[in-house]
Scaffold this motif. Structure first.
Motif, PDB file in Angstrom:
ATOM      1  N   ARG A  82       0.467   4.541 -13.681  1.00  0.00           N
ATOM      2  CA  ARG A  82       0.852   4.022 -12.365  1.00  0.00           C
ATOM      3  C   ARG A  82       1.455   2.636 -12.544  1.00  0.00           C
ATOM      4  NH1 ARG A  82      -3.080   1.581  -8.630  1.00  0.00           N
ATOM      5  NH2 ARG A  82      -4.517   2.066 -10.309  1.00  0.00           N
ATOM      6  N   ARG A 120      -4.672 -12.172  -3.327  1.00  0.00           N
ATOM      7  CA  ARG A 120      -4.776 -10.714  -3.475  1.00  0.00           C
ATOM      8  C   ARG A 120      -5.861 -10.440  -4.503  1.00  0.00           C
ATOM      9  NH1 ARG A 120      -1.153  -7.595  -0.308  1.00  0.00           N
ATOM     10  NH2 ARG A 120      -2.304  -6.021  -1.451  1.00  0.00           N
ATOM     11  N   GLY A 121      -6.140  -9.160  -4.672  1.00  0.00           N
ATOM     12  CA  GLY A 121      -7.163  -8.789  -5.651  1.00  0.00           C
ATOM     13  C   GLY A 121      -8.525  -8.938  -5.011  1.00  0.00           C
ATOM     14  N   ARG A 154      -9.360   4.916  -4.659  1.00  0.00           N
ATOM     15  CA  ARG A 154     -10.163   3.868  -3.999  1.00  0.00           C
ATOM     16  C   ARG A 154     -11.596   3.831  -4.553  1.00  0.00           C
ATOM     17  NH1 ARG A 154      -8.429  -0.671  -1.724  1.00  0.00           N
ATOM     18  NH2 ARG A 154     -10.425  -1.713  -1.756  1.00  0.00           N
ATOM     19  N   ILE A 172       3.550  -6.398  -6.232  1.00  0.00           N
ATOM     20  CA  ILE A 172       3.131  -7.201  -5.084  1.00  0.00           C
ATOM     21  C   ILE A 172       4.223  -8.237  -4.851  1.00  0.00           C
ATOM     22  CG2 ILE A 172       1.397  -8.827  -4.243  1.00  0.00           C
ATOM     23  CD1 ILE A 172      -0.661  -7.279  -5.936  1.00  0.00           C
ATOM     24  N   TYR A 210      -3.991   5.974  -8.510  1.00  0.00           N
ATOM     25  CA  TYR A 210      -4.724   5.221  -7.489  1.00  0.00           C
ATOM     26  C   TYR A 210      -5.924   6.022  -7.006  1.00  0.00           C
ATOM     27  CZ  TYR A 210      -5.934   2.869  -3.203  1.00  0.00           C
ATOM     28  OH  TYR A 210      -6.622   2.216  -2.208  1.00  0.00           O
ATOM     29  N   HIS A 230     -11.496  -7.928  -6.480  1.00  0.00           N
ATOM     30  CA  HIS A 230     -12.262  -6.717  -6.778  1.00  0.00           C
ATOM     31  C   HIS A 230     -12.275  -6.492  -8.290  1.00  0.00           C
ATOM     32  CE1 HIS A 230      -8.345  -4.897  -7.384  1.00  0.00           C
ATOM     33  NE2 HIS A 230      -7.998  -5.225  -6.163  1.00  0.00           N
ATOM     34  N   TYR A 278       2.785  -0.576  -9.896  1.00  0.00           N
ATOM     35  CA  TYR A 278       2.977  -1.062  -8.521  1.00  0.00           C
ATOM     36  C   TYR A 278       3.337  -2.534  -8.572  1.00  0.00           C
ATOM     37  CZ  TYR A 278      -1.869  -2.851  -8.812  1.00  0.00           C
ATOM     38  OH  TYR A 278      -3.018  -3.507  -9.183  1.00  0.00           O
ATOM     39  N   TYR A 335     -12.664   1.251  -7.131  1.00  0.00           N
ATOM     40  CA  TYR A 335     -12.750  -0.173  -6.783  1.00  0.00           C
ATOM     41  C   TYR A 335     -14.201  -0.600  -6.590  1.00  0.00           C
ATOM     42  CZ  TYR A 335      -7.754  -0.729  -5.583  1.00  0.00           C
ATOM     43  OH  TYR A 335      -6.389  -0.822  -5.598  1.00  0.00           O
TER      44      TYR A 335
HETATM   45  P1  TYD Z   1      -5.304  -3.242  -2.847  1.00  0.00           P
HETATM   46  O1  TYD Z   1      -5.536  -2.753  -4.215  1.00  0.00           O
HETATM   47  O2  TYD Z   1      -6.502  -3.382  -1.965  1.00  0.00           O
HETATM   48  O3  TYD Z   1      -4.542  -4.639  -2.907  1.00  0.00           O
HETATM   49  P2  TYD Z   1      -5.026  -6.041  -3.476  1.00  0.00           P
HETATM   50  O4  TYD Z   1      -6.053  -5.766  -4.485  1.00  0.00           O
HETATM   51  O5  TYD Z   1      -3.824  -6.677  -4.058  1.00  0.00           O
HETATM   52  O6  TYD Z   1      -5.529  -6.849  -2.337  1.00  0.00           O
HETATM   53  O7  TYD Z   1      -4.232  -2.308  -2.166  1.00  0.00           O
HETATM   54  C1  TYD Z   1      -3.669  -2.592  -0.900  1.00  0.00           C
HETATM   55  C2  TYD Z   1      -3.278  -1.285  -0.236  1.00  0.00           C
HETATM   56  O8  TYD Z   1      -2.327  -0.582  -1.017  1.00  0.00           O
HETATM   57  C3  TYD Z   1      -4.455  -0.352  -0.032  1.00  0.00           C
HETATM   58  O9  TYD Z   1      -4.395   0.153   1.298  1.00  0.00           O
HETATM   59  C4  TYD Z   1      -4.225   0.791  -0.973  1.00  0.00           C
HETATM   60  C5  TYD Z   1      -2.758   0.747  -1.306  1.00  0.00           C
HETATM   61  N1  TYD Z   1      -2.465   1.075  -2.727  1.00  0.00           N
HETATM   62  C6  TYD Z   1      -2.012   2.306  -3.063  1.00  0.00           C
HETATM   63  O10 TYD Z   1      -1.852   3.204  -2.207  1.00  0.00           O
HETATM   64  N2  TYD Z   1      -1.700   2.575  -4.377  1.00  0.00           N
HETATM   65  C7  TYD Z   1      -1.878   1.639  -5.346  1.00  0.00           C
HETATM   66  O11 TYD Z   1      -1.584   1.911  -6.537  1.00  0.00           O
HETATM   67  C8  TYD Z   1      -2.386   0.355  -4.992  1.00  0.00           C
HETATM   68  C9  TYD Z   1      -2.630  -0.705  -6.041  1.00  0.00           C
HETATM   69  C10 TYD Z   1      -2.670   0.099  -3.669  1.00  0.00           C
END
Ligand code: TYD
Length: 138
Positions: free
Chosen positions: A36, A49-50, A119, A40, A117, A52, A38, A122
């Protein structure tokens, strides 16, 4: 994993009057297989951000444009890395708390991960993270 497992890796760079070039390869500069990617971007001044940790995800972060700080915390020590050159990558293996802040205007964080990805990977609760870390569960 501890702070000592985090590595700032200098990437290849080809300086050229026509413009510079750098690259990354999986299982080489990036020490895992990429599942993956992604990024920012458009981070408003003062935002972070982050905040976690991941249970199983290893990451590799490049400041493709601009600058920002990444702070990694293993429950015992914290270390802040300033990323401000596009030919450096920060390898953060699983099980480490990270936050990103001090984004400069027009900065772009490009992140590679060795997982899709999920959740459930996390850990968002810092106290829970510290407990699991001290129990050796993560
Ligand atoms: P998140 O990882 O919480 O961001 P950060 O850690 O930078 O604050 O992700 C933010 C949003 O993006 C969350 O709703 C999930 C989505 N997301 C994806 O769908 N795929 C991904 O690969 C990532 C990293 C986030």
């Amino acid at each position: 994993m501890t702070i000592d497992d985090v590595k700032l890796i200098e990437l290849p760079k080809f300086m050229d009057p026509r413009g510079n070039l750098s690259f990354v390869e999986q299982n080489n500069h990036i020490p895992f297989e990429i599942q993956r990617t992604y990024w920012i971007y458009d981070v408003p001044g003062g935002e972070d951000r982050g905040g976690h940790a991941y249970k199983t995800t290893d990451e590799f972060i490049i400041a493709i444009a601009g600058a920002f700080d990444v702070t990694v915390d293993d429950g015992k020590q914290k270390k802040t890395f300033t990323l401000n050159r596009s030919y450096y990558g920060l390898y953060i293996p699983k099980g480490l708390w990270r936050t990103m802040d001090n984004f400069s205007s027009a900065s772009l964080a490009l992140e590679f991960a060795n997982t899709k990805y999920d959740r459930n990977d996390y850990m968002d609760d810092y106290n829970e993270y510290i407990n699991m870390k001290s129990n050796g569960e993560i």
